[in-house]
Design a protein around this motif. Structure first.
Motif, PDB file in Angstrom:
ATOM      1  N   TYR A  38      21.089  90.998  37.992  1.00 58.05           N
ATOM      2  CA  TYR A  38      21.250  92.376  38.441  1.00 58.05           C
ATOM      3  C   TYR A  38      19.974  93.145  38.093  1.00 58.05           C
ATOM      4  N   GLY A  39      19.174  93.409  39.124  1.00 54.38           N
ATOM      5  CA  GLY A  39      17.903  94.095  38.941  1.00 54.38           C
ATOM      6  C   GLY A  39      17.940  95.496  39.514  1.00 54.38           C
ATOM      7  N   GLU A  40      16.791  95.960  39.956  1.00 50.28           N
ATOM      8  CA  GLU A  40      16.706  97.315  40.486  1.00 50.28           C
ATOM      9  C   GLU A  40      17.385  97.408  41.847  1.00 50.28           C
ATOM     10  N   GLY A  41      17.890  98.595  42.136  1.00 52.79           N
ATOM     11  CA  GLY A  41      18.505  98.845  43.427  1.00 52.79           C
ATOM     12  C   GLY A  41      18.439 100.313  43.773  1.00 52.79           C
ATOM     13  N   LEU A  42      18.554 100.628  45.065  1.00 57.09           N
ATOM     14  CA  LEU A  42      18.540 101.998  45.544  1.00 57.09           C
ATOM     15  C   LEU A  42      19.871 102.318  46.204  1.00 57.09           C
ATOM     16  N   PRO A  43      20.381 103.546  46.040  1.00 54.29           N
ATOM     17  CA  PRO A  43      21.700 103.893  46.584  1.00 54.29           C
ATOM     18  C   PRO A  43      21.821 103.694  48.090  1.00 54.29           C
ATOM     19  N   ASP A  44      20.732 103.887  48.819  1.00 50.81           N
ATOM     20  CA  ASP A  44      20.803 103.787  50.278  1.00 50.81           C
ATOM     21  C   ASP A  44      20.310 102.440  50.795  1.00 50.81           C
ATOM     22  N   GLN A  45      20.143 101.471  49.892  1.00 47.08           N
ATOM     23  CA  GLN A  45      19.676 100.148  50.282  1.00 47.08           C
ATOM     24  C   GLN A  45      20.683  99.076  49.832  1.00 47.08           C
ATOM     25  N   ARG A  46      20.710  97.968  50.549  1.00 47.10           N
ATOM     26  CA  ARG A  46      21.532  96.824  50.170  1.00 47.10           C
ATOM     27  C   ARG A  46      20.661  95.573  50.144  1.00 47.10           C
ATOM     28  N   LYS A  47      21.047  94.641  49.284  1.00 47.48           N
ATOM     29  CA  LYS A  47      20.390  93.339  49.237  1.00 47.48           C
ATOM     30  C   LYS A  47      21.373  92.286  49.732  1.00 47.48           C
ATOM     31  N   LEU A  48      20.901  91.411  50.599  1.00 42.52           N
ATOM     32  CA  LEU A  48      21.655  90.229  50.992  1.00 42.52           C
ATOM     33  C   LEU A  48      20.843  89.017  50.577  1.00 42.52           C
ATOM     34  N   THR A  49      21.420  88.149  49.757  1.00 44.93           N
ATOM     35  CA  THR A  49      20.771  86.889  49.420  1.00 44.93           C
ATOM     36  C   THR A  49      21.288  85.834  50.382  1.00 44.93           C
ATOM     37  N   VAL A  50      20.370  85.251  51.146  1.00 46.04           N
ATOM     38  CA  VAL A  50      20.718  84.302  52.210  1.00 46.04           C
ATOM     39  C   VAL A  50      20.166  82.931  51.836  1.00 46.04           C
ATOM     40  N   ARG A  51      20.977  81.903  52.026  1.00 46.72           N
ATOM     41  CA  ARG A  51      20.579  80.544  51.672  1.00 46.72           C
ATOM     42  C   ARG A  51      20.564  79.651  52.908  1.00 46.72           C
ATOM     43  N   GLY A  52      19.530  78.785  52.995  1.00 45.21           N
ATOM     44  CA  GLY A  52      19.472  77.833  54.095  1.00 45.21           C
ATOM     45  C   GLY A  52      18.051  77.347  54.330  1.00 45.21           C
ATOM     46  N   ALA A  53      17.881  76.636  55.420  1.00 43.08           N
ATOM     47  CA  ALA A  53      16.565  76.107  55.799  1.00 43.08           C
ATOM     48  C   ALA A  53      15.921  77.003  56.852  1.00 43.08           C
ATOM     49  N   ASP A  54      14.616  76.840  57.035  1.00 41.36           N
ATOM     50  CA  ASP A  54      13.873  77.563  58.078  1.00 41.36           C
ATOM     51  C   ASP A  54      14.077  79.072  57.972  1.00 41.36           C
ATOM     52  N   ALA A  81      21.449 100.644  53.963  1.00 42.56           N
ATOM     53  CA  ALA A  81      22.887 100.422  53.816  1.00 42.56           C
ATOM     54  C   ALA A  81      23.623 100.483  55.145  1.00 42.56           C
ATOM     55  N   LEU A  82      23.186 101.384  56.033  1.00 43.93           N
ATOM     56  CA  LEU A  82      23.871 101.544  57.317  1.00 43.93           C
ATOM     57  C   LEU A  82      23.611 100.376  58.265  1.00 43.93           C
ATOM     58  N   GLU A  83      22.653  99.516  57.906  1.00 44.82           N
ATOM     59  CA  GLU A  83      22.322  98.382  58.767  1.00 44.82           C
ATOM     60  C   GLU A  83      23.019  97.089  58.348  1.00 44.82           C
ATOM     61  N   GLU A  84      23.793  97.116  57.258  1.00 51.24           N
ATOM     62  CA  GLU A  84      24.371  95.869  56.744  1.00 51.24           C
ATOM     63  C   GLU A  84      25.261  95.181  57.772  1.00 51.24           C
ATOM     64  N   CYS A  85      26.119  95.928  58.451  1.00 60.89           N
ATOM     65  CA  CYS A  85      27.019  95.310  59.441  1.00 60.89           C
ATOM     66  C   CYS A  85      26.231  94.678  60.584  1.00 60.89           C
ATOM     67  N   ARG A  86      25.174  95.375  61.030  1.00 60.09           N
ATOM     68  CA  ARG A  86      24.362  94.823  62.112  1.00 60.09           C
ATOM     69  C   ARG A  86      23.664  93.539  61.679  1.00 60.09           C
ATOM     70  N   LEU A  98      22.972  79.715  58.216  1.00 58.42           N
ATOM     71  CA  LEU A  98      22.640  80.363  56.955  1.00 58.42           C
ATOM     72  C   LEU A  98      23.898  80.894  56.278  1.00 58.42           C
ATOM     73  N   ALA A  99      23.902  80.887  54.947  1.00 58.88           N
ATOM     74  CA  ALA A  99      25.031  81.398  54.164  1.00 58.88           C
ATOM     75  C   ALA A  99      24.576  82.593  53.340  1.00 58.88           C
ATOM     76  N   VAL A 100      25.379  83.633  53.311  1.00 58.43           N
ATOM     77  CA  VAL A 100      25.125  84.776  52.436  1.00 58.43           C
ATOM     78  C   VAL A 100      25.766  84.478  51.090  1.00 58.43           C
ATOM     79  N   THR A 101      24.966  84.303  50.053  1.00 56.75           N
ATOM     80  CA  THR A 101      25.501  83.957  48.739  1.00 56.75           C
ATOM     81  C   THR A 101      25.900  85.182  47.932  1.00 56.75           C
ATOM     82  N   GLY A 102      25.238  86.318  48.169  1.00 57.25           N
ATOM     83  CA  GLY A 102      25.556  87.522  47.418  1.00 57.25           C
ATOM     84  C   GLY A 102      25.073  88.749  48.159  1.00 57.25           C
ATOM     85  N   ALA A 103      25.756  89.864  47.930  1.00 55.19           N
ATOM     86  CA  ALA A 103      25.388  91.108  48.604  1.00 55.19           C
ATOM     87  C   ALA A 103      25.751  92.288  47.719  1.00 55.19           C
ATOM     88  N   GLY A 104      24.941  93.325  47.796  1.00 52.83           N
ATOM     89  CA  GLY A 104      25.228  94.529  47.029  1.00 52.83           C
ATOM     90  C   GLY A 104      23.967  95.336  46.821  1.00 52.83           C
TER      91      GLY A 104
END
Length: 287
Positions: A38-54, A81-86, A98-104
């Motif tokens: 758990y590192g730095e984050g911004l209220p209006d931003q989201r992180k998606l950790t994606v796993r896979g090749a290429d 944050a408003l772009e997460e669904c897209r 690709l697999a999303v391993t974590g988000a927040g």
């Protein structure tokens, strides 16, 4: 293992301390390893950790407002944050491999097959900073050695879980949770435990309350270490047959399946070292 920092001056060392704890536990789980930090984050931003090749070009294909940091087989996407669904819809349609391993807002979650020290090195864990982290080394005794089967498991925003033990009613729990909108990507019982906590917290329970409820609803033997955006918690089942030890100082709280995972932490010689009691929730939070 888990490490929750009370002292902000230790935050630049979180990754190095976590990597050392994971490596010490190699002989308990030599086939795969993973960690959430758990590192730095911004209220209006989201992180998606994606796993896979290429993974090259994925961030660019999503648009100029999306930034990506590539770490070996994982890509951390920073998105408005408003772009997460897209973004999720694009990944499902254009890159279903690709697999999303974590988000927040703050979580980054990495896991791979291999020795814990190799996994930590591949992702550059030693150079990461943050407030808290949980990790796991796995010996796959009931399933194949796969990256998907490695811990941690995350089923909610900024939430993840590692588990030592086995649940006997995870199949029936899964059938209960899936109609409630909890999604699973593996057959691992630990992912069901994570999903259960997500479901309870979506109902308004705190992390501690969700863990207390799990004592009634989860059958089996288990030790859970859980991370949320601002919190860290530990729970053992009422029998507590799995080993566990904790240490607390003014600077941190740490958990390990064995004391040797904690032995290299700063100030451990003066820490309060104790075995967590059965069926008691231990929780800490930063504000």
């Amino acid at each position: 293992m888990g490490l929750f920092l009370k002292d902000p001056t230790l935050e630049p060392e979180l990754g190095a301390l976590t990597a050392a704890m994971l490596e010490v536990m190699t002989d308990r789980g030599p086939d795969s390893a993973g960690f959430a930090i758990y590192g730095e984050g911004l209220p209006d931003q989201r992180k998606l950790t994606v796993r896979g090749a290429d993974l090259d070009g994925v961030a660019e294909a999503l648009g100029p407002e999306i930034a990506g940091v590539l770490r070996d087989t994982h890509l951390v996407l920073s998105i408005p944050a408003l772009e997460e669904c897209r973004v999720r819809a694009w990944l499902a349609a254009e890159r279903p491999d690709l697999a999303v391993t974590g988000a927040g807002q703050r979580i980054e979650l990495y896991k791979e097959v291999g020795l814990p020290a190799d996994v930590a090195r591949r992702f550059g864990l030693g150079g990461m900073s943050g407030t808290h982290a949980i990790g796991h080394t796995r010996m796959a005794t009931e399933s194949a050695v796969t990256t998907a089967g490695a811990h941690p498991f995350s089923t909610g925003a900024d939430q993840c879980l590692v588990h030592n033990g086995s649940l006997s009613n995870h199949r029936s729990l899964r059938r209960t949770l899936e109609p409630q909108g909890i999604e699973f990507s593996t057959d691992n019982d630990s992912e069901v435990a994570a999903g259960y906590l997500t479901w309870r917290m979506r109902q308004g329970a705190s992390l501690a309350q969700a863990l207390e409820s799990s004592l009634e609803d989860l059958d089996g033997f288990f030790t859970f270490v859980v991370g949320t955006e601002n919190g860290f918690a530990v729970l053992r089942d009422p029998i507590a047959c799995k080993p566990a030890v904790m240490a607390e100082t003014d600077q941190y709280v740490a958990f390990g399946s064995e004391y040797r995972a904690l032995a290299g932490l700063p100030g451990i010689e003066s820490a309060r070292v104790f075995e967590p009691e059965p069926a008691r929730v231990y929780a800490w939070e930063r504000h």
